[in-house]
Write an enzyme that holds these catalytic residues in place. Structure first.
Site, mmCIF file in Angstrom:
data_model
loop_
_atom_site.group_PDB
_atom_site.id
_atom_site.type_symbol
_atom_site.label_atom_id
_atom_site.label_comp_id
_atom_site.label_asym_id
_atom_site.label_seq_id
_atom_site.Cartn_x
_atom_site.Cartn_y
_atom_site.Cartn_z
ATOM 1 N N ARG A 56 0.953 -1.231 -0.035
ATOM 2 C CA ARG A 56 -0.008 -0.009 -0.081
ATOM 3 C C ARG A 56 0.807 1.145 0.044
ATOM 4 O O ARG A 56 0.688 2.170 -0.933
ATOM 5 C CB ARG A 56 -0.932 0.024 1.314
ATOM 6 C CG ARG A 56 -2.238 -0.881 1.337
ATOM 7 C CD ARG A 56 -2.658 -1.327 2.522
ATOM 8 N NE ARG A 56 -1.454 -2.481 2.964
ATOM 9 C CZ ARG A 56 -1.929 -3.550 2.676
ATOM 10 N NH1 ARG A 56 -3.215 -4.173 2.110
ATOM 11 N NH2 ARG A 56 -1.045 -4.801 2.733
ATOM 12 N N LYS A 84 25.900 -4.324 -1.132
ATOM 13 C CA LYS A 84 27.230 -4.718 -1.225
ATOM 14 C C LYS A 84 28.017 -4.046 -0.180
ATOM 15 O O LYS A 84 29.230 -3.903 -0.040
ATOM 16 C CB LYS A 84 27.908 -3.884 -2.629
ATOM 17 C CG LYS A 84 27.327 -4.470 -3.998
ATOM 18 C CD LYS A 84 28.140 -3.541 -4.955
ATOM 19 C CE LYS A 84 27.364 -3.754 -6.375
ATOM 20 N NZ LYS A 84 27.697 -2.741 -7.479
ATOM 21 N N ARG A 106 11.105 3.830 3.715
ATOM 22 C CA ARG A 106 10.561 2.943 4.668
ATOM 23 C C ARG A 106 11.805 2.006 5.011
ATOM 24 O O ARG A 106 12.493 1.534 4.214
ATOM 25 C CB ARG A 106 9.547 2.099 4.329
ATOM 26 C CG ARG A 106 9.338 0.618 5.006
ATOM 27 C CD ARG A 106 8.123 -0.299 4.664
ATOM 28 N NE ARG A 106 6.966 0.510 5.054
ATOM 29 C CZ ARG A 106 5.695 0.036 4.926
ATOM 30 N NH1 ARG A 106 5.520 -1.218 4.532
ATOM 31 N NH2 ARG A 106 4.867 0.737 5.373
HETATM 32 N N1 CP Z 1 -0.594 -0.354 6.043
HETATM 33 C C1 CP Z 1 0.920 -0.415 5.289
HETATM 34 O O1 CP Z 1 1.642 0.161 5.811
HETATM 35 O O2 CP Z 1 0.906 -1.360 4.542
HETATM 36 P P1 CP Z 1 2.208 -1.618 3.453
HETATM 37 O O3 CP Z 1 2.841 -2.530 4.461
HETATM 38 O O4 CP Z 1 1.711 -2.619 2.472
HETATM 39 O O5 CP Z 1 2.585 -0.390 3.198
#
Ligand code: CP
Length: 307
Positions: A56, A84, A106
């Site tokens: 998402r 690496k 992320r």
């Molecule tokens: N809700 C959410 O962060 O989903 P994903 O891990 O698919 O990005």
């Protein structure tokens, strides 16, 4: 507007929160058009760095940047020089040298987005870091609640499940507090942080007790990948005590809604019939994620031009 990055909800004050949600409404209108694209960020480059799996968040940041006509670079640990052994700092300096205008990151490491801000002068947006924060998830959830109820202040939101491992819960609690909503937590004691006294929340032991006067019941995923010991006796026991099923749905007031950030464990924290019921706004949350992420990118990138 006071925020120049989005690492955690505490980067926002109440006016910023309102601005993001109001801007998302405009972005939603763009997404409803036949041609879902505006030239607002033409010539700007957004780098999406995803070092942890995502469906998402990754796809919606990608589509959000494209709907604003930004160029998008997608970067993952696998297939890059990170595999690496290149350091995080050198990766950041490389992006800086390429002239990116914003970085979305992320990571499974709490603190990685903050670390990135030390090496980059452009806005950094946290797309989820370890157990720490997932601010755009909270913002899209608040947008979904506000769109449904027309307000946030005074709502009672019950968050149920694996709170200890949840960056979503941490962001959600802070954002709901900022907006003037009441937050109620329900979880097995093993899945609650040992000290929640610094959070402005009510802790309720029994899910059935919490449902009767809730406006929103927000179910959290059981995060098995973060569990290295037994946090509850069995999945069946967990589902019986903390899962949302059709019987429990009847305890909710008629106006109340069900939410879940996804991905879901159907049959564990939520049964398939509840997840697919009209009371569940789970696909609305996904859809609203695009508008909210468009708003965040727009405000941070266009906002940084006025520095
Ligand atoms: N809700 C959410 O962060 O989903 P994903 O891990 O698919 O990005």
């Amino acid at each position: 507007m006071t925020f120049r990055r989005l690492i955690a909800i505490d980067d926002l004050d109440v006016d910023d929160l309102q601005l993001v949600l109001d801007t998302a409404e405009v972005m939603d209108e763009i997404s409803a058009r036949r041609i879902k694209k505006v030239p607002t960020l033409r010539g700007r480059t957004v780098c999406n760095m995803f070092f942890e799996d995502s469906t998402r968040t990754r796809l919606s940041f990608d589509i959000a940047a494209k709907r604003l006509s930004a160029d998008v670079m997608n970067f993952s640990g696998k297939g890059s020089s990170v595999s690496k052994g290149e350091s995080f700092k050198d990766t950041a300096l490389t992006l800086d040298a390429m002239g990116v205008d914003a970085v979305v990151i992320r990571s499974s490491s709490a603190g990685a987005p903050l670390q990135l801000t030390r090496h980059l002068d452009v806005p950094v947006l946290n797309a989820g870091d370890g157990w720490h924060q997932h601010p755009t998830q909270a913002l899209l959830d608040l947008y979904t609640m506000r769109s449904h109820f027309g307000r946030l202040e005074g709502l009672t939101v019950t968050i149920c499940g694996d709170i200890i491992h949840s960056r979503v819960a941490r962001s959600e609690i802070e954002a709901l507090n900022l907006a003037g909503a009441t937050v109620r937590l329900v979880a097995p004691s093993t899945l609650l942080p040992t000290d929640v006294s610094s959070w402005d929340v009510e802790v309720v032991v029994d899910l059935d007790d919490a449902l009767a006067d809730s406006d929103v019941v927000y179910m959290l995923r059981v995060q098995r990948e973060r569990m290295h010991r037994a946090f509850f006796p069995s999945t069946r026991e967990y589902a019986r005590l903390y899962g949302l099923d059709a019987r429990r749905l009847q305890h909710l007031p008629d106006h109340a809604i069900v939410m879940h950030p996804g991905p879901m464990n159907r049959g564990v924290e939520i049964t398939p019939d509840v997840a697919d019921s009209p009371r569940a706004l789970i696909t609305d949350q996904v859809n609203n994620g695009i508008a909210v992420r468009m708003a965040c990118l727009y405000l941070l990138i266009a906002g940084s031009e006025t520095q």
